[in-house]
Design a protein around this motif. Sequence first.
Motif, PDB file in Angstrom:
ATOM      1  N   ARG A  89       0.854  -1.203   0.000  1.00 60.66           N
ATOM      2  CA  ARG A  89       0.000   0.000   0.000  1.00 60.66           C
ATOM      3  C   ARG A  89       0.883   1.242   0.000  1.00 60.66           C
ATOM      4  NH1 ARG A  89      -5.099  -2.017   3.870  1.00 60.66           N
ATOM      5  NH2 ARG A  89      -5.015  -4.125   3.035  1.00 60.66           N
ATOM      6  N   GLN A  90       1.956   1.177   0.764  1.00 61.10           N
ATOM      7  CA  GLN A  90       2.893   2.306   0.800  1.00 61.10           C
ATOM      8  C   GLN A  90       3.594   2.473  -0.554  1.00 61.10           C
ATOM      9  OE1 GLN A  90       3.356   4.368   3.554  1.00 61.10           O
ATOM     10  NE2 GLN A  90       4.608   5.662   2.250  1.00 61.10           N
ATOM     11  N   LEU A  91       3.992   1.363  -1.165  1.00 59.93           N
ATOM     12  CA  LEU A  91       4.624   1.441  -2.498  1.00 59.93           C
ATOM     13  C   LEU A  91       3.673   2.097  -3.492  1.00 59.93           C
ATOM     14  CD1 LEU A  91       6.297  -2.035  -3.256  1.00 59.93           C
ATOM     15  CD2 LEU A  91       7.433   0.160  -2.821  1.00 59.93           C
ATOM     16  N   LEU A  92       2.409   1.693  -3.444  1.00 65.47           N
ATOM     17  CA  LEU A  92       1.421   2.226  -4.378  1.00 65.47           C
ATOM     18  C   LEU A  92       1.146   3.702  -4.118  1.00 65.47           C
ATOM     19  CD1 LEU A  92      -1.078  -0.787  -4.348  1.00 65.47           C
ATOM     20  CD2 LEU A  92       0.430  -0.130  -6.241  1.00 65.47           C
ATOM     21  N   TYR A  93       1.208   4.090  -2.836  1.00 70.69           N
ATOM     22  CA  TYR A  93       0.923   5.486  -2.466  1.00 70.69           C
ATOM     23  C   TYR A  93       1.902   6.435  -3.158  1.00 70.69           C
ATOM     24  CZ  TYR A  93      -0.419   9.469   0.369  1.00 70.69           C
ATOM     25  OH  TYR A  93      -0.877  10.696   0.771  1.00 70.69           O
ATOM     26  N   GLU A  94       3.138   6.003  -3.266  1.00 71.52           N
ATOM     27  CA  GLU A  94       4.168   6.844  -3.892  1.00 71.52           C
ATOM     28  C   GLU A  94       3.787   7.216  -5.330  1.00 71.52           C
ATOM     29  OE1 GLU A  94       6.834   7.784  -2.174  1.00 71.52           O
ATOM     30  OE2 GLU A  94       7.909   8.826  -3.793  1.00 71.52           O
ATOM     31  N   PHE A  95       3.156   6.284  -6.040  1.00 65.03           N
ATOM     32  CA  PHE A  95       2.895   6.472  -7.473  1.00 65.03           C
ATOM     33  C   PHE A  95       1.418   6.674  -7.807  1.00 65.03           C
ATOM     34  CE2 PHE A  95       6.859   4.068  -7.057  1.00 65.03           C
ATOM     35  CZ  PHE A  95       7.717   4.931  -7.737  1.00 65.03           C
ATOM     36  N   GLY A  96       0.550   6.564  -6.799  1.00 65.14           N
ATOM     37  CA  GLY A  96      -0.871   6.750  -7.068  1.00 65.14           C
ATOM     38  C   GLY A  96      -1.528   7.763  -6.149  1.00 65.14           C
ATOM     39  N   GLY A  97      -0.950   7.924  -4.964  1.00 69.69           N
ATOM     40  CA  GLY A  97      -1.523   8.868  -4.008  1.00 69.69           C
ATOM     41  C   GLY A  97      -2.860   8.395  -3.461  1.00 69.69           C
ATOM     42  N   PRO A  98      -3.521   9.249  -2.679  1.00 62.30           N
ATOM     43  CA  PRO A  98      -4.752   8.835  -1.984  1.00 62.30           C
ATOM     44  C   PRO A  98      -5.910   8.531  -2.914  1.00 62.30           C
ATOM     45  CG  PRO A  98      -4.323  11.197  -1.693  1.00 62.30           C
ATOM     46  CD  PRO A  98      -3.107  10.624  -2.345  1.00 62.30           C
ATOM     47  N   GLU A  99      -5.873   9.041  -4.152  1.00 59.42           N
ATOM     48  CA  GLU A  99      -7.023   8.854  -5.058  1.00 59.42           C
ATOM     49  C   GLU A  99      -6.964   7.582  -5.894  1.00 59.42           C
ATOM     50  OE1 GLU A  99      -7.159  12.668  -6.982  1.00 59.42           O
ATOM     51  OE2 GLU A  99      -7.496  13.580  -5.019  1.00 59.42           O
ATOM     52  N   LEU A 100      -5.881   6.842  -5.788  1.00 60.99           N
ATOM     53  CA  LEU A 100      -5.797   5.560  -6.517  1.00 60.99           C
ATOM     54  C   LEU A 100      -6.999   4.699  -6.142  1.00 60.99           C
ATOM     55  CD1 LEU A 100      -4.143   3.501  -8.264  1.00 60.99           C
ATOM     56  CD2 LEU A 100      -3.097   2.749  -6.122  1.00 60.99           C
ATOM     57  N   VAL A 101      -7.663   4.129  -7.149  1.00 65.02           N
ATOM     58  CA  VAL A 101      -8.837   3.278  -6.908  1.00 65.02           C
ATOM     59  C   VAL A 101      -8.419   1.812  -7.025  1.00 65.02           C
ATOM     60  CG1 VAL A 101     -11.167   2.665  -7.685  1.00 65.02           C
ATOM     61  CG2 VAL A 101     -10.389   5.052  -7.790  1.00 65.02           C
ATOM     62  N   LEU A 102      -8.779   1.026  -6.012  1.00 64.03           N
ATOM     63  CA  LEU A 102      -8.408  -0.391  -5.981  1.00 64.03           C
ATOM     64  C   LEU A 102      -9.655  -1.262  -5.998  1.00 64.03           C
ATOM     65  CD1 LEU A 102      -6.552   1.318  -3.689  1.00 64.03           C
ATOM     66  CD2 LEU A 102      -5.258  -0.813  -3.810  1.00 64.03           C
ATOM     67  N   GLU A 103      -9.600  -2.300  -6.812  1.00 59.86           N
ATOM     68  CA  GLU A 103     -10.679  -3.295  -6.748  1.00 59.86           C
ATOM     69  C   GLU A 103     -10.276  -4.323  -5.701  1.00 59.86           C
ATOM     70  OE1 GLU A 103     -13.346  -5.000 -10.099  1.00 59.86           O
ATOM     71  OE2 GLU A 103     -11.726  -6.449  -9.823  1.00 59.86           O
ATOM     72  N   THR A 104     -11.108  -4.498  -4.696  1.00 54.68           N
ATOM     73  CA  THR A 104     -10.788  -5.397  -3.575  1.00 54.68           C
ATOM     74  C   THR A 104     -11.948  -6.365  -3.360  1.00 54.68           C
ATOM     75  OG1 THR A 104     -11.867  -4.271  -1.716  1.00 54.68           O
ATOM     76  CG2 THR A 104      -9.790  -3.311  -2.495  1.00 54.68           C
ATOM     77  N   PRO A 105     -11.768  -7.353  -2.488  1.00 53.51           N
ATOM     78  CA  PRO A 105     -12.897  -8.252  -2.175  1.00 53.51           C
ATOM     79  C   PRO A 105     -14.075  -7.486  -1.585  1.00 53.51           C
ATOM     80  CG  PRO A 105     -10.827  -9.200  -1.422  1.00 53.51           C
ATOM     81  CD  PRO A 105     -10.508  -7.791  -1.854  1.00 53.51           C
ATOM     82  N   ALA A 106     -13.801  -6.290  -1.037  1.00 57.34           N
ATOM     83  CA  ALA A 106     -14.878  -5.479  -0.453  1.00 57.34           C
ATOM     84  C   ALA A 106     -15.400  -4.436  -1.447  1.00 57.34           C
ATOM     85  CB  ALA A 106     -14.368  -4.794   0.810  1.00 57.34           C
ATOM     86  N   GLY A 107     -15.022  -4.562  -2.705  1.00 53.14           N
ATOM     87  CA  GLY A 107     -15.468  -3.605  -3.713  1.00 53.14           C
ATOM     88  C   GLY A 107     -14.403  -2.570  -4.017  1.00 53.14           C
TER      89      GLY A 107
END
Length: 134
Positions: A97-115
């Motif tokens: 999540r931290q790795l992704l934050y560097e390149f996507g920031g708070p607005e990155l949208v993730l598809e998860t088991p919870a939607g």
Amino acid sequence: MTTTAGSPDWEALRTAARDAMSRAYAPYSGFPVGAAALVDDGRVVAGCNVENASYGLGLCAECGLVSQLQATGGGRLTHFICVDGRGEPLVPCGRCRQLLYEFGGPELVLETPAGLLTLAEMLPQAFGPDHLAK
Ligand SMILES: O=c1ccn([C@H]2C[C@H](O)[C@@H](CO)O2)c(=O)[nH]1
Ligand SMILES: [Zn+2]
């Protein structure tokens, strides 16, 4: 990859993640993972986990993904999915999540088991590049 009104082709991203998962190297955990993300210029980048006989050196799928992002021209991640060995959505581990934050920031949208969730929801109060600014 085409994006309609801010909504990406999740099926294409899921397929890219499953494709990467099929090439994972996970002989120690037996838990293959694939990750794929849409970049703001339309590219799709992907990665799979790569383990090591020295167990602690194993790399998560997201490590390969961010490496491919940078090696193929950089950019910002806008949409992300990772999948398990059955090809079903998985949540990224805390480090990723931290790795992704560097390149996507708070607005990155993730598809998860919870939607669909934003990275702000999955990594609240994140430490990031802004904290280093003087
Ligand atoms: O976000 C994650 C979480 C786990 N794994 C991998 C690491 C290890 O190889 C296997 C089992 O933890 O799954 C990833 O690739 N990404
Ligand atoms: Zn991870």
